[in-house]
Design a protein around this motif. Structure first.
Motif, short mmCIF file in Angstrom:
data_model
loop_
_atom_site.label_atom_id
_atom_site.label_comp_id
_atom_site.label_asym_id
_atom_site.label_seq_id
_atom_site.Cartn_x
_atom_site.Cartn_y
_atom_site.Cartn_z
N SER A 205 27.52 5.43 -22.32
CA SER A 205 27.19 5.58 -23.78
C SER A 205 27.57 6.78 -24.31
N GLY A 206 28.59 7.63 -23.75
CA GLY A 206 29.07 8.77 -24.45
C GLY A 206 28.32 9.91 -24.20
N VAL A 207 27.42 9.91 -23.19
CA VAL A 207 26.63 11.08 -22.89
C VAL A 207 27.45 11.99 -21.84
N TYR A 208 27.83 11.75 -20.81
CA TYR A 208 28.54 12.49 -19.90
C TYR A 208 30.11 12.40 -20.22
N LEU A 209 30.69 11.20 -20.38
CA LEU A 209 32.09 10.90 -20.74
C LEU A 209 32.37 10.77 -22.04
N ARG A 210 33.45 11.16 -22.42
CA ARG A 210 33.96 11.07 -23.82
C ARG A 210 33.84 9.46 -24.32
N PHE A 211 33.06 8.94 -25.16
CA PHE A 211 32.83 7.62 -25.58
C PHE A 211 34.33 6.97 -25.90
N SER A 212 35.34 7.64 -26.57
CA SER A 212 36.48 7.05 -27.08
C SER A 212 37.64 6.84 -25.85
N ASP A 213 37.25 7.61 -24.63
CA ASP A 213 38.01 7.46 -23.54
C ASP A 213 37.56 6.39 -22.74
N LEU A 214 36.46 5.46 -22.97
CA LEU A 214 36.09 4.46 -22.20
C LEU A 214 36.86 3.11 -22.62
N PRO A 215 37.14 2.32 -21.60
CA PRO A 215 37.70 0.84 -22.31
C PRO A 215 36.94 0.26 -23.11
N ASP A 216 37.90 -0.48 -24.09
CA ASP A 216 37.11 -1.11 -25.13
C ASP A 216 36.06 -2.06 -24.50
N TRP A 217 36.25 -2.80 -23.76
CA TRP A 217 35.36 -3.75 -23.07
C TRP A 217 34.02 -3.06 -22.65
N LEU A 218 34.15 -1.88 -22.08
CA LEU A 218 32.97 -0.93 -21.69
C LEU A 218 32.16 -0.37 -23.04
#
Length: 283
Positions: A205-218
């Motif tokens: 959910s973008g707490v520990y990892l930058r949300f924009s860096d996650l795959p679109d499906w995730l």
């Protein structure tokens, strides 16, 4: 003869006043009990503070974006809204789900069921505890971010958005925590069931990892749950407008934040009403 009521009292209002009075008393009791448990305090109250400190120190040389003036967005600046959102989740869902499951298991709720305490007063105590501990945690995070790590203060007109996201988020998380408390089969298994759920939600959910860096499906999966929207709302308050383009749809989408939390609040109320019992059915 006509009975005379005491001044300031009404026959209809007395049960409501009694419920509220007992609920406020439960809040005081719940908060004191909360801070007596060292492991609970660490894993729900201090955990976001510890994580903000670790990220701020570990990535002190990294830049997470730039403002229009060319100023680098530091790790502490970037992670402060994420930790605020995580704190709301932990204070509501994780804390209450584990706490209520333990009370079911050790017989506390069974004893309360035989007492004059109204169930509404019990819920006032639990939700009030989430508010008090969540507010203290938010103050601690903000104080750490602004004074120790030099995070810039957001514009004055954004504090209303922060208050709205915080209050709406705490209520929604607390209600969902009450509903989730029916999932663990025993008090001993409560942490093993609840903590992995909240931990996975924080990672996607973008707490520990930058949300924009996650795959679109995730990102799409994360947007089905309330934490992603709470984190988004917090980012809209504390991060510069230049980072808005990294969000889904290149917008903070605050109406979407309100709608998503509203849907989860209604769902949590329905689930709590259906699943909550003073004692387990198989108990």
């Amino acid at each position: 003869m006509t009975a005379v009521r005491p001044p300031g009292s009404t026959g209809l209002g007395n049960p409501v006043a009694r419920t509220l009075r007992l609920g406020l008393g439960r809040i005081r009791y719940e908060v004191r009990a909360y801070f007596r448990l060292g492991d609970t305090v660490f894993f729900t109250f201090l955990f976001p503070v510890v994580m903000l400190t670790i990220f701020s120190v570990s990535f002190s040389e990294a830049s997470f974006g730039r403002t229009a003036d060319g100023e680098d967005v530091s790790a502490s600046w970037f992670y402060l809204p994420a930790m605020l959102a995580a704190g709301v989740l932990l204070s509501g869902i994780q804390n209450l789900a584990v706490d209520i499951a333990m009370e079911k298991s050790d017989g506390t709720l069974k004893r309360l069921a035989g007492s004059p305490l109204p169930v509404v007063s019990y819920f006032i105590g639990k939700i009030g505890q989430a508010f008090v501990t969540g507010a203290l945690q938010a103050l601690l995070l903000l104080g750490l971010g602004f004074t120790v790590f030099g995070v810039p203060l957001p514009p004055a007109d954004r504090w209303g958005v922060f208050l709205g996201v915080f209050v709406f988020g705490v209520i929604t998380s607390a209600v969902l925590g009450i509903a989730l408390s029916s999932v663990p089969r025993s008090g001993k298994s409560a942490t093993a069931v609840v903590i992995p759920i909240t931990l996975v939600l924080q990672f996607i959910s973008g707490v520990y990892l930058r949300f924009s860096d996650l795959p679109d499906w995730l990102q799409s999966i994360a947007n089905l749950f309330p934490l992603a929207w709470m984190a988004r709302g917090m980012r809209s308050v504390f991060l510069p407008d230049e980072l808005e383009m990294l969000e889904t749809g290149e917008s903070w989408n605050l109406p979407g934040v309100a709608i998503a939390l509203g849907i989860w609040l209604v769902l949590g109320i329905v689930l709590s009403r259906v699943t909550f019992r003073w004692i387990r059915k198989d108990g």
